[in-house]
Design a protein around this motif. Structure first.
Motif, PDB file in Angstrom:
ATOM      1  N   GLU A 185       0.809  -1.220   0.000  1.00  0.00           N
ATOM      2  CA  GLU A 185       0.000   0.000   0.000  1.00  0.00           C
ATOM      3  C   GLU A 185       0.841   1.268   0.000  1.00  0.00           C
ATOM      4  OE1 GLU A 185      -2.212  -0.937   3.466  1.00  0.00           O
ATOM      5  OE2 GLU A 185      -3.713  -2.074   2.370  1.00  0.00           O
ATOM      6  N   ASP A 186       2.095   1.159   0.433  1.00  0.00           N
ATOM      7  CA  ASP A 186       2.997   2.314   0.447  1.00  0.00           C
ATOM      8  C   ASP A 186       3.798   2.435  -0.846  1.00  0.00           C
ATOM      9  OD1 ASP A 186       2.179   2.872   3.074  1.00  0.00           O
ATOM     10  OD2 ASP A 186       3.728   1.560   3.905  1.00  0.00           O
ATOM     11  N   GLY A 187       3.606   1.497  -1.779  1.00  0.00           N
ATOM     12  CA  GLY A 187       4.336   1.529  -3.044  1.00  0.00           C
ATOM     13  C   GLY A 187       5.684   0.826  -2.992  1.00  0.00           C
ATOM     14  N   ASP A 188       5.972   0.097  -1.898  1.00  0.00           N
ATOM     15  CA  ASP A 188       7.245  -0.598  -1.756  1.00  0.00           C
ATOM     16  C   ASP A 188       7.139  -2.025  -2.287  1.00  0.00           C
ATOM     17  OD1 ASP A 188       8.448   1.552  -0.390  1.00  0.00           O
ATOM     18  OD2 ASP A 188       7.649   0.853   1.520  1.00  0.00           O
ATOM     19  N   LEU A 189       8.215  -2.496  -2.908  1.00  0.00           N
ATOM     20  CA  LEU A 189       8.343  -3.881  -3.349  1.00  0.00           C
ATOM     21  C   LEU A 189       9.329  -4.592  -2.436  1.00  0.00           C
ATOM     22  CD1 LEU A 189       8.650  -3.172  -7.152  1.00  0.00           C
ATOM     23  CD2 LEU A 189       6.818  -4.486  -6.102  1.00  0.00           C
ATOM     24  N   LEU A 190       9.285  -5.916  -2.417  1.00  0.00           N
ATOM     25  CA  LEU A 190      10.256  -6.709  -1.662  1.00  0.00           C
ATOM     26  C   LEU A 190      11.503  -6.864  -2.522  1.00  0.00           C
ATOM     27  CD1 LEU A 190      10.976  -8.444   0.809  1.00  0.00           C
ATOM     28  CD2 LEU A 190       9.908 -10.379  -0.367  1.00  0.00           C
ATOM     29  N   TRP A 191      12.654  -6.471  -1.973  1.00  0.00           N
ATOM     30  CA  TRP A 191      13.939  -6.542  -2.669  1.00  0.00           C
ATOM     31  C   TRP A 191      14.885  -7.463  -1.922  1.00  0.00           C
ATOM     32  CZ3 TRP A 191      15.311  -3.647  -7.073  1.00  0.00           C
ATOM     33  CH2 TRP A 191      14.370  -2.711  -7.494  1.00  0.00           C
ATOM     34  N   CYS A 192      15.739  -8.138  -2.659  1.00  0.00           N
ATOM     35  CA  CYS A 192      16.843  -8.903  -2.077  1.00  0.00           C
ATOM     36  C   CYS A 192      18.132  -8.208  -2.494  1.00  0.00           C
ATOM     37  CB  CYS A 192      16.848 -10.345  -2.576  1.00  0.00           C
ATOM     38  SG  CYS A 192      18.267 -11.292  -1.978  1.00  0.00           S
ATOM     39  N   VAL A 193      18.887  -7.736  -1.510  1.00  0.00           N
ATOM     40  CA  VAL A 193      20.192  -7.127  -1.778  1.00  0.00           C
ATOM     41  C   VAL A 193      21.230  -8.211  -1.513  1.00  0.00           C
ATOM     42  CG1 VAL A 193      21.802  -5.289  -1.184  1.00  0.00           C
ATOM     43  CG2 VAL A 193      19.330  -4.859  -1.066  1.00  0.00           C
ATOM     44  N   HIS A 194      22.015  -8.538  -2.536  1.00  0.00           N
ATOM     45  CA  HIS A 194      22.991  -9.622  -2.459  1.00  0.00           C
ATOM     46  C   HIS A 194      24.397  -9.033  -2.468  1.00  0.00           C
ATOM     47  CE1 HIS A 194      25.130 -13.184  -4.516  1.00  0.00           C
ATOM     48  NE2 HIS A 194      25.088 -13.394  -3.216  1.00  0.00           N
ATOM     49  N   THR A 211      10.444 -12.256  -6.359  1.00  0.00           N
ATOM     50  CA  THR A 211       9.164 -12.752  -6.837  1.00  0.00           C
ATOM     51  C   THR A 211       8.535 -13.573  -5.722  1.00  0.00           C
ATOM     52  OG1 THR A 211      10.107 -12.897  -9.052  1.00  0.00           O
ATOM     53  CG2 THR A 211       8.044 -14.045  -8.686  1.00  0.00           C
ATOM     54  N   LEU A 212       7.472 -13.069  -5.120  1.00  0.00           N
ATOM     55  CA  LEU A 212       6.858 -13.753  -3.988  1.00  0.00           C
ATOM     56  C   LEU A 212       6.408 -15.163  -4.347  1.00  0.00           C
ATOM     57  CD1 LEU A 212       4.745 -10.920  -2.332  1.00  0.00           C
ATOM     58  CD2 LEU A 212       6.808 -11.986  -1.452  1.00  0.00           C
ATOM     59  N   GLU A 213       5.968 -15.364  -5.588  1.00  0.00           N
ATOM     60  CA  GLU A 213       5.498 -16.675  -6.009  1.00  0.00           C
ATOM     61  C   GLU A 213       6.617 -17.714  -6.006  1.00  0.00           C
ATOM     62  OE1 GLU A 213       2.871 -13.588  -7.960  1.00  0.00           O
ATOM     63  OE2 GLU A 213       5.003 -13.843  -7.641  1.00  0.00           O
ATOM     64  N   SER A 214       7.874 -17.260  -6.042  1.00  0.00           N
ATOM     65  CA  SER A 214       8.996 -18.196  -6.081  1.00  0.00           C
ATOM     66  C   SER A 214       9.516 -18.557  -4.696  1.00  0.00           C
ATOM     67  CB  SER A 214      10.154 -17.616  -6.907  1.00  0.00           C
ATOM     68  OG  SER A 214      10.749 -16.537  -6.209  1.00  0.00           O
ATOM     69  N   LEU A 215       9.027 -17.889  -3.636  1.00  0.00           N
ATOM     70  CA  LEU A 215       9.487 -18.183  -2.289  1.00  0.00           C
ATOM     71  C   LEU A 215       8.942 -19.528  -1.825  1.00  0.00           C
ATOM     72  CD1 LEU A 215       9.095 -14.744  -0.494  1.00  0.00           C
ATOM     73  CD2 LEU A 215      11.171 -15.777  -1.403  1.00  0.00           C
ATOM     74  N   ILE A 216       9.740 -20.249  -1.079  1.00  0.00           N
ATOM     75  CA  ILE A 216       9.354 -21.558  -0.567  1.00  0.00           C
ATOM     76  C   ILE A 216       9.345 -21.489   0.951  1.00  0.00           C
ATOM     77  CG2 ILE A 216      10.011 -23.984  -0.418  1.00  0.00           C
ATOM     78  CD1 ILE A 216      11.448 -23.588  -3.123  1.00  0.00           C
ATOM     79  N   ALA A 217       8.272 -21.947   1.530  1.00  0.00           N
ATOM     80  CA  ALA A 217       8.189 -21.951   2.996  1.00  0.00           C
ATOM     81  C   ALA A 217       9.194 -22.946   3.560  1.00  0.00           C
ATOM     82  CB  ALA A 217       6.785 -22.323   3.438  1.00  0.00           C
ATOM     83  N   ARG A 261       5.954  -8.985   8.448  1.00  0.00           N
ATOM     84  CA  ARG A 261       6.846 -10.120   8.625  1.00  0.00           C
ATOM     85  C   ARG A 261       6.781 -10.901   7.334  1.00  0.00           C
ATOM     86  NH1 ARG A 261       3.407 -14.599  10.700  1.00  0.00           N
ATOM     87  NH2 ARG A 261       1.485 -13.565  11.257  1.00  0.00           N
ATOM     88  N   LEU A 262       7.877 -11.523   6.962  1.00  0.00           N
ATOM     89  CA  LEU A 262       7.983 -12.222   5.691  1.00  0.00           C
ATOM     90  C   LEU A 262       7.802 -13.708   5.910  1.00  0.00           C
ATOM     91  CD1 LEU A 262       8.661 -12.245   2.677  1.00  0.00           C
ATOM     92  CD2 LEU A 262      11.071 -12.254   3.307  1.00  0.00           C
ATOM     93  N   GLN A 263       6.819 -14.273   5.237  1.00  0.00           N
ATOM     94  CA  GLN A 263       6.645 -15.720   5.222  1.00  0.00           C
ATOM     95  C   GLN A 263       6.690 -16.095   3.740  1.00  0.00           C
ATOM     96  OE1 GLN A 263       3.313 -15.778   8.207  1.00  0.00           O
ATOM     97  NE2 GLN A 263       4.655 -17.331   9.069  1.00  0.00           N
ATOM     98  N   VAL A 264       5.733 -16.728   3.184  1.00  0.00           N
ATOM     99  CA  VAL A 264       5.723 -16.903   1.736  1.00  0.00           C
ATOM    100  C   VAL A 264       4.963 -15.723   1.135  1.00  0.00           C
ATOM    101  CG1 VAL A 264       5.044 -18.411  -0.148  1.00  0.00           C
ATOM    102  CG2 VAL A 264       5.981 -19.364   1.902  1.00  0.00           C
TER     103      VAL A 264
END
Length: 127
Positions: free
Chosen positions: A13-22, A79-85, A118-121
């Motif tokens: 809702e704030d316009g933020d995406l989930l990023w992974c910084v490697h 990509t949230l769809e690619s996350l595995i619990a 909090r991040l889950q899948v």
């Protein structure tokens, strides 16, 4: 504010995406070259903002690296769809095909992000 669970890739809702910084580099010890491989998860609007949120964590990781070794820092949208619990099987008493090590939970790296989600899948609003 009533926030909704975000279960597919897209902005919150704030316009933020989930990023992974490697962060990737290495150091040398008696056994040879040892990789330094760190991943940080943050909510941000851009690659530069994502890298800025974990600047202190990257500085800590850089201190473990040898001078002259190549350092790579990249930020990509997760990509949230690619996350595995994953589950922590450290105390379940079962071995065999189950992991016999505790799995480190993936969590958001930035304290401000953890106050909101909090991040889950998926991203689950805290409030």
């Amino acid at each position: 504010m009533n926030r909704k669970v975000i279960a597919s890739t897209g902005a919150n809702e704030d316009g933020d995406l989930l990023w992974c910084v490697h962060f990737a580099s290495s150091y040398y010890d008696d056994d040879g070259i040892v990789p330094v491989d760190e991943r940080f998860f943050v909510l941000a609007k851009s690659s530069d903002e994502a890298k800025g949120k974990v600047k202190k964590d990257i500085t800590k990781a850089e201190k473990r690296c040898d001078k002259g070794h190549e350092k790579k820092i990249e930020a990509v949208i997760v990509t949230l769809e690619s996350l595995i619990a994953a589950r922590d099987s450290s105390g379940d008493g079962r071995l065999g095909w189950h992991s016999n090590k505790a799995l480190t939970g993936i969590s958001l790296s930035c304290e401000d992000d953890r106050k909101k989600y909090r991040l889950q899948v998926c991203l689950v609003p805290v409030n």
